[in-house]
Enzyme design. Structure first.
Site, PDB file in Angstrom:
ATOM      1  N   CYS A   1      57.210 -65.357  30.396  1.00 41.62           N
ATOM      2  CA  CYS A   1      56.751 -66.024  30.677  1.00 41.62           C
ATOM      3  C   CYS A   1      54.838 -66.550  30.192  1.00 41.62           C
ATOM      4  CB  CYS A   1      56.759 -66.562  31.454  1.00 41.62           C
ATOM      5  SG  CYS A   1      56.463 -66.024  32.453  1.00 41.62           S
TER       6      CYS A   1
ATOM      7  N   CYS B   1      53.075 -63.773  32.291  1.00 38.89           N
ATOM      8  CA  CYS B   1      53.526 -61.841  32.183  1.00 38.89           C
ATOM      9  C   CYS B   1      52.428 -61.529  31.026  1.00 38.89           C
ATOM     10  CB  CYS B   1      54.523 -62.165  31.553  1.00 38.89           C
ATOM     11  SG  CYS B   1      56.360 -62.437  32.717  1.00 38.89           S
TER      12      CYS B   1
ATOM     13  N   ASP C   1      86.546 -46.150  26.917  1.00 41.07           N
ATOM     14  CA  ASP C   1      86.121 -45.582  27.137  1.00 41.07           C
ATOM     15  C   ASP C   1      86.267 -45.009  29.287  1.00 41.07           C
ATOM     16  OD1 ASP C   1      85.029 -42.525  27.349  1.00 41.07           O
ATOM     17  OD2 ASP C   1      82.999 -44.254  27.537  1.00 41.07           O
TER      18      ASP C   1
ATOM     19  N   ASP D   1      80.756 -45.770  25.557  1.00 39.77           N
ATOM     20  CA  ASP D   1      79.187 -46.059  25.380  1.00 39.77           C
ATOM     21  C   ASP D   1      78.401 -44.332  25.017  1.00 39.77           C
ATOM     22  OD1 ASP D   1      80.302 -44.301  28.122  1.00 39.77           O
ATOM     23  OD2 ASP D   1      77.994 -45.111  28.729  1.00 39.77           O
TER      24      ASP D   1
ATOM     25  N   ASP E   1      81.601 -40.978  22.310  1.00 38.57           N
ATOM     26  CA  ASP E   1      83.139 -41.941  21.776  1.00 38.57           C
ATOM     27  C   ASP E   1      81.917 -42.187  20.527  1.00 38.57           C
ATOM     28  OD1 ASP E   1      84.170 -42.237  24.672  1.00 38.57           O
ATOM     29  OD2 ASP E   1      82.461 -43.271  25.098  1.00 38.57           O
TER      30      ASP E   1
END
Lengths: 51, 750
Positions: free
Chosen positions: B41, B44, B441, B624, B628
């Site tokens: 926003c 921020c 996985d 992940d 893999d």
């Protein structure tokens, strides 16, 4: 026919002006942060004009 | 969220690392790009910019809210402490590699092309309307000449994109959608110019330029969507070390980038850092988190002499290690090589649009040629024959076909983006729609790779509170879980706490010594008496066990629901893991996965997928870990969670940012729906052609009819694609549950 002689160049010139304006805005990075620009208007800057 | 899970595991980047990722802007000014995912926003923006600008040596800090990035310009040799400042403000930041900026050039070229084509199409259309409404003689010629002039920049600039792509395809002996577009547009321009010179009546400048305009809009939207996905994925935290501190023989320490690390160098690895290259540990004790490398969920205790692999995370104590391989020979590079070797269904896959145009372009060009021959024979007037043949080319120019596929894919990608699923490119959606089996996985994908305390109910809350207080001092995953369970206020206050890497944590409170850790170390009295030597984590008071903790890997949110949904969608599910058979069986039973294979090496996973592929299955891989990655590359299509290692995220076609595994079934659902709409759109475009082509062949097409027919078919196709939005509107409520927060719904409740 004579009206066309200046109306068409005028129309094209105005269109071209818009186009070059857009290309300039694109080049100067004004489309890089659209969400940020919408929010920044709400931020108070402390650079008040001098009186 | 899964993102935070990954972030929490890594320490703030060192000053050396920041320097390495900055680029020099001349003088002694450097620019560092940070990705700050939490910026959302105007507040921020202000907080971050104000706080960073106050730091010494910071010249300028600018937040980009759209890409959630902060670029900081600073001068001098000292790196200003912007990471500490940001984390004090509550923003997690990651270093961002500057080389990714190059990609934006294509986008700005496309937008410029759209602008030029739009300008030209608008003006030419205005002039054409006057011609259609009856301008004659010299006026019509004047309008045609002006149109021809305006069309030149549009053709050169906007058309160039298509000409280049078509030339490239032809050079490689392939056919793509851009070939008929390029041929149609340039022939239309050429004949219109001829008409204009000979004071003719029919010029197609409007058709050729507005065709380019429409097609460029589709192309640009497609690009924007992919760019957004790529930016979001690139902004995730890095799980591979950029470099390491090297201990030279003369005792000096130097930060060296990963690529320059040589075998034989001695490296210092602090707790919280990742091991940069394969090596052997010389001194130090610690626990390593290997989940991302091997798929094992429990941390491994290491000490002098242990061989360690690149990519594992050092959790508890500092280590000195000797590199045994350079980065290019390390585990990570090995995975990349395996992945490149395995590159399977993906490179062979041809996109729907390309497959259609391979048929479509020859048919259209033959039809136009046949028309020309037919009119030559029938009338003998070659001028008339060419005009009609060109009209056939223009009316069949695949405006609707060119939009039919990308528009649907843009809508689908946008829908998935809102649900936190990033789509890397359009062909991924086409491939996903075709799958019939899915391979998962285990660690980090079906499970979070995070331990969860199973026996909370059996533990005295006061003991749990002490354990939590002690655990707050450690990075070990078990400690992190325990630390999150604190809250009781009546426990004695801890006085001194110290961590013994590989063993546990010791502290003193109210005159007694408390230890939290491995049973054999913490319960020294029990060890003497010879009971309870079976491992596990315990809390002891003066050497006597007061509580023991049982941990299990927590399931990812909605894992079971997602597997059920996939079964409903007639996808057969399998689990391939590098973890032990016992750990796999447990998860498989809980999730009702009938087939699973444990103890697999990375190449083993690839083999399983290739076996499935040769049996005629289209395989989706969800994984992940680094182990893999080759499998992600080998599968027909692949999905990775945001917590995956970088090369995994880069290899995968989809990346989901939220924790829920339902993202997988949602992606499948949306891509199948999109596949259906694409087929409908193509049917619409072909129907349009079967009506329009005979009219054109008979010579009844004027520029006015061509303009109306082309726009109408494009609008029809776009309208049909927008129906995906309608389907999607009722979907989010049931498919996107709370993102995060569901750590607690682990094994026990299922």
């Amino acid at each position: 026919m004579t009206t066309l002689a200046y109306l068409i160049p005028v129309a094209l010139l105005l269109g071209g002006l818009g186009l070059s304006g857009f290309l300039w805005a694109l080049k100067s990075g004004q489309y890089e942060d659209l969400d940020g620009a919408a929010e920044r208007i709400l931020i108070d800057q402390d650079d008040k004009p001098e009186r | 969220m899964a993102l935070e899970v990954a972030d929490a595991a890594s320490a703030l980047p060192s000053i050396h690392e920041i320097k390495l990722a900055s680029r020099a802007l001349g003088g002694d000014i450097h620019q560092t790009d940070l990705s700050v995912p939490a910026v959302h926003c105007g507040g921020c923006i202000q907080t971050i910019e104000a706080a960073l600008a106050k730091l010494e040596n910071v010249e300028m800090a600018r937040v980009n809210l759209s890409t959630k990035r902060v670029s900081v310009r600073w001068q001098g040799d000292e790196v200003p402490p912007f990471f500490a400042t940001l984390s004090r403000l509550g923003y997690q930041a990651h270093l961002f590699d500057p080389e990714i900026h190059e990609k934006d050039k294509t986008l700005s070229e496309l937008i410029r092309a759209v602008a030029v084509a739009g300008f030209a199409a608008g003006n030419i259309m205005l002039l054409s309307v006057s011609v259609w409404s009856g301008a004659e003689g010299a006026t019509r010629d004047l309008f045609h000449w002006i149109s021809a002039l305006i069309a030149i920049p549009a053709l050169a600039f906007a058309g160039g994109i298509y000409f280049r792509s078509a030339a490239n395809a032809l050079r490689h002996g392939r056919m793509n959608m851009d070939v008929p577009i390029a041929v149609g547009v340039s022939l239309a321009y050429a004949t219109s110019l001829y008409e204009t010179i000979n004071h003719g009546e029919h010029a197609y400048f409007d058709a050729s330029v507005s065709l380019l305009f429409f097609l460029l809009i589709g192309r640009t939207l497609d690009h924007v969507m992919r760019e957004r996905a790529r930016t979001a994925v690139n902004g995730l935290s890095r799980l591979v070390a950029r470099g390491s501190i090297v201990l030279r023989d003369d005792g000096t320490r130097e930060y060296v980038p990963v690529a320059e690390l040589m075998p034989g160098m001695r490296l210092l690895i602090a707790a919280g850092e990742r091991i940069p290259v394969d090596g052997d540990i010389i001194s130090g004790n610690s626990d390593l988190d290997c989940s991302i490398v091997s798929g094992e969920s429990a941390p491994k205790t290491v000490s002098a002499g242990t061989h360690v692999q690149a990519g594992t995370l050092n959790l508890t104590g500092p280590l000195t290690m000797q590199a045994t391989a350079a980065a290019k020979d390390s585990f990570l590079a090995e995975m990349v090589r395996l992945m490149e070797a395995a590159e399977g269904g993906r490179s062979r896959y041809r996109r729907i649009a390309d497959r259609i145009s391979a048929l479509y372009a020859p048919v259209v060009h033959l039809a136009a040629f046949a028309t020309f021959l037919g009119w030559m024979i029938a009338s003998g007037d070659w001028y008339r024959a060419i005009t009609v043949a060109i009209a056939v080319l223009i009316i069949t120019c695949p405006c609707a076909l060119g939009l039919a596929v990308p528009i649907v894919q843009v809508m689908a990608a946008r829908r998935l983006f809102e649900a936190g699923v990033m789509v890397k490119d359009g062909s991924a959606l086409e491939r996903l729609a075709a799958i019939d089996s899915a391979v998962f996985d285990k660690t980090g994908t079906l499970t979070l790779g995070l331990p969860r305390l199973v026996n909370v109910a059996a533990i005295d809350p006061a003991m749990l509170a002490i354990a939590a207080d002690m655990a707050a001092h450690s990075r070990h995953p078990f400690s992190k879980t325990l630390a999150g369970l604190g809250g009781f206020a009546g426990q004695p206050k801890l006085e001194s706490v110290s961590e013994y890497p590989g063993c546990g944590i010791e502290g003193t409170a109210a005159g007694s010594t408390w230890r939290l850790g491995r049973r054999g170390w913490a319960a020294w009295k029990a060890r003497i008496s010879g009971k309870g030597t079976n491992g596990g984590t315990v809390l002891t008071k003066d050497g006597v066990i007061v509580a023991s903790f049982v941990f299990e890997d927590a399931l990812r949110a909605d894992a079971r629901a997602a597997i059920l949904k996939l079964n409903e969608q007639e996808v057969s599910v399998q689990m391939l893991s590098g973890d032990t058979a016992a750990a796999c069986r447990e998860v498989a039973n809980l999730l009702d996965i009938r087939r699973f294979v444990p103890d697999l090496l990375p190449s083993g996973k690839v083999e399983r997928i290739e076996t499935l592929a040769t049996a005629g299955h289209k395989v989706l891989m969800v994984g992940d870990g680094l182990n893999d990655t080759p499998a992600l590359g080998a599968a027909h299509v692949s999905i990775a969670p945001a917590s995956a290692a970088e090369i995994g995220r880069n290899a995968a076609d989809f990346v989901f940012l939220r924790e829920s595994l339902l993202a997988v079934s949602l992606a499948l659902e949306v891509s199948r729906k999109a596949g259906g709409l694409i087929r409908q759109n193509i049917a619409v475009a072909i129907l349009y052609n079967t009506i329009a082509v005979p009219v054109a062949i008979l010579g009844h097409v004027t520029p006015l009819i061509a303009a109306i027919a082309m726009s109408a078919s494009s609008l029809l196709v776009i309208g049909n694609a927008l129906r995906l939005e309608g389907f999607v509107r009722d979907a989010p409520t049931k498919t996107v549950p709370n993102d995060g927060r569901s750590n607690s719904s682990g094994l026990a409740q299922l």
